[in-house]
Design an enzyme around this catalytic site. Structure first.
Site, PDB file in Angstrom:
ATOM      1  N   SER A   1     -80.042 -18.844 -18.518  1.00  0.00           N
ATOM      2  CA  SER A   1     -81.358 -19.021 -17.911  1.00  0.00           C
ATOM      3  C   SER A   1     -81.281 -18.661 -16.435  1.00  0.00           C
ATOM      4  O   SER A   1     -80.238 -18.861 -15.791  1.00  0.00           O
ATOM      5  CB  SER A   1     -81.824 -20.475 -18.054  1.00  0.00           C
TER       6      SER A   1
ATOM      7  N   TYR B   1     -79.707 -29.112 -16.657  1.00  0.00           N
ATOM      8  CA  TYR B   1     -79.939 -27.878 -17.402  1.00  0.00           C
ATOM      9  C   TYR B   1     -79.263 -26.698 -16.704  1.00  0.00           C
ATOM     10  O   TYR B   1     -78.562 -25.903 -17.344  1.00  0.00           O
ATOM     11  CB  TYR B   1     -81.439 -27.633 -17.523  1.00  0.00           C
TER      12      TYR B   1
END
Length: 260
Positions: free
Chosen positions: A151, A164
């Site tokens: 990501s 995350y």
């Protein structure tokens, strides 16, 4: 001869792919694209059994080959059983796409140890377990592709994304380390790092937020799946241990605004 029908040294017939988190969003788009390219696709879901079966049926209706499996990639025993089922059925496993991930955004000061470990368990330990499980077959074949889905939050995390971003940063490091270990054996390991992608989960947020001022649109799952399919094939043989950003230029646009 297509990429899908050229196999490693140990097997013949269509190549076989395993796609985790393949029941929706980016994972479903990857499963569809790999099947369209001629691979037999085994897609994995943790809870969305109906969605997973629907994607598999959609692929088969389009003339492809697909199977849906239920498994938790953070559970070592389930991962081993999953890979064993695929190998028992197909006799080979050529491509692994580590797409399954969870998001549990919260400020670090408000994050419990269990919440932190839950994110890392799925997003980082999961790819470790699946990669370790498929490597013996890939090494025997002398050919394999592992594509990890990271990501852009690794580089530009938002508030509450510490766990995350840390998990995805670790995944990119896993890519580089594993590439060093198995690159001489015909196995290529690379990462794709999407930016903001419109999926079933982000539709409402995408409509509310629109663009971020950089002029870039929200991406679509298909913007990611094409690159994954390329990295999963023969033409990517000279690409190893890399992370590719797919964000419509948002990262460079942000850097340009910062300099002004």
């Amino acid at each position: 001869m297509s990429d899908a029908t050229r196999t490693g040294t140990a097997s013949a017939g269509p190549r076989v792919a395993l796609v985790t988190g393949g029941s929706r969003g980016i994972g479903a788009a990857i499963a569809r694209r790999l099947a369209a390219d001629g691979l037999t696709v085994h897609l994995v879901h943790r809870t969305a059994s109906g969605a997973g079966e629907a994607v598999a049926k959609e692929i088969e209706a389009a003339g492809g080959r697909a199977h849906a499996h239920r498994a938790d990639v953070s559970d070592e025993a389930q991962v081993r059983a999953l890979v064993d089922r695929v190998l028992d059925r197909e006799g080979a496993l050529h491509v692994l796409v580590n797409n399954a991930a969870v998001i549990d955004d919260r400020l670090l000061a408000l994050t419990s140890t269990a919440q932190w470990e839950g994110v890392l368990r799925t997003n980082l330990t999961g790819p470790f377990l699946t990669s370790r499980a498929v490597l013996p077959a890939m090494l025997d074949q002398g050919w394999g592709r592992i594509v990890n889905i990271s990501s852009n939050s690794v580089r530009i995390p938002g508030p509450g994304q510490t766990a995350y971003a840390a998990s995805k940063g670790g995944l990119e490091a896993l890519t580089r380390g594993l590439a060093m270990e198995v690159g001489r054996k015909g196995i290529r390991i690379n990462t794709v790092a999407p930016g903001k992608v419109r999926t079933e989960m982000t539709d409402a947020v995408a409509d509310q937020l629109g663009t971020d001022g950089s002029g870039t649109r929200w991406g679509l799952p298909e913007d990611v799946s094409g690159l994954v399919a390329f990295l999963a094939g023969d033409e990517a043989d000279y690409i190893q241990g890399q992370t590719f950003t797919v964000d419509g230029g948002r990262l460079v646009m942000r850097a340009a605004r910062t300099r002004t």
